[in-house]
Design an enzyme around this catalytic site. Structure first.
Site, mmCIF file in Angstrom:
data_model
loop_
_atom_site.group_PDB
_atom_site.id
_atom_site.type_symbol
_atom_site.label_atom_id
_atom_site.label_comp_id
_atom_site.label_asym_id
_atom_site.label_seq_id
_atom_site.Cartn_x
_atom_site.Cartn_y
_atom_site.Cartn_z
ATOM 1 C CD GLU A 33 -15.932 16.429 42.730
ATOM 2 O OE1 GLU A 33 -15.442 16.146 43.827
ATOM 3 O OE2 GLU A 33 -15.895 17.584 42.241
ATOM 4 C CE LYS A 106 -12.363 16.934 45.923
ATOM 5 N NZ LYS A 106 -13.684 17.576 45.674
ATOM 6 C CB CYS A 146 -13.084 18.766 42.128
ATOM 7 S SG CYS A 146 -14.086 20.278 42.080
#
Length: 257
Positions: A33, A106, A146
């Site tokens: 990321e 995301k 994440c």
């Protein structure tokens, strides 16, 4: 990686590390990321955000995939969102010919605060809305980023997959507490491999990320790990092992909800 505020510097590092992975036999590569930029301020990524299909970051990723003939999951890059002052934090997938064939934005945006640090991704990022999967030479791959790791319902929504990729930049505080446990849980409960490519070290902006990039098998065993700093963690996806685990412990078939 331990990315810096310089896009050009990070591209050079990614080229070197992808080359190392390919020399080790990789046919599928995942970047972390925020690999193109870990700015001095959260708004730095807004300044370098690219339109989908153009820009030096996307050109670099397409070139790496094409040059090495690999599937490349481009960690995340900032894409223009259409909302002023905010970007999409996006994984783009490139096939071995260098064509961009899939994406995942995301969904879950990180927020955390204690006595010494504070983070709020919603200030500069627009959340995604759709689950991301793609068929590759290594099988069906599910995509998470994440903070998504904390939401198991996202992974169930992917359906059965052979591999889950998790580019990340976990903070040192939350990573030390939860990163390894969450990764192993996602591998065990979905009975698939998990490949997590993470930022790991102290960055120019003073932020320290947890690292511990790793490959985990469907039984929850860690196959390879890079704890901190630059490096490559990898291994083979054993489809017979996936089938064996699912046959011996058919938890995915036993689901009732």
């Amino acid at each position: 990686m331990v990315s810096t505020p310089s896009v050009e510097e990070n591209i050079a590092t990614a080229r070197r590390l992808v080359g190392q992975a390919v020399a080790d036999g990789a046919g599928l590569v995942v970047l972390p990321e925020y690999w193109p930029i870990m700015g001095r301020a959260d708004t730095d990524k807004v300044v370098v955000a690219e339109q989908l299909g153009s820009g030096i970051i996307q050109q670099a990723m397409a070139g790496l995939a094409r040059t090495h003939g690999v599937w490349l999951f481009g960690g995340t890059l900032p894409l223009v969102s259409g909302e002023a002052g905010k970007v999409l934090n996006t994984t783009l997938v490139f096939d071995p010919a260098g064509a961009q064939v899939s994406r995942y934005d995301k969904i879950h945006l990180f927020g955390f605060a204690n006595e010494s640090e504070s983070y709020d991704e919603a200030r500069t990022i627009v959340p995604g809305r759709h689950v991301g999967t793609v068929d590759t030479g290594a099988g069906k791959v599910g995509m998470a980023i994440c903070y998504d790791l904390r939401f198991p319902e996202l992974f169930r929504a992917m359906g059965p997959v052979d591999l889950i990729v998790v580019p990340a930049a976990f903070t040192y505080t939350t990573g030390a507490a939860h990163w390894d446990t969450l990764l192993r849980a996602r591998a065990i409960e979905n009975q698939c491999y998990v490949l997590a490519a993470a930022q790991g070290g102290t960055h120019v902006n003073g932020r320290r990320t947890w690292g511990h990039s790793q490959l985990i098998d469907p039984w929850g065993e860690v196959c390879a790990i890079v704890e901190e700093g630059e490096g490559v963690a990898g291994g083979r996806i054993d489809h017979q092992l996936i089938a064996s685990v699912r046959q011996k412990l058919p938890a995915l078939r036993h689901r009732t909800m």
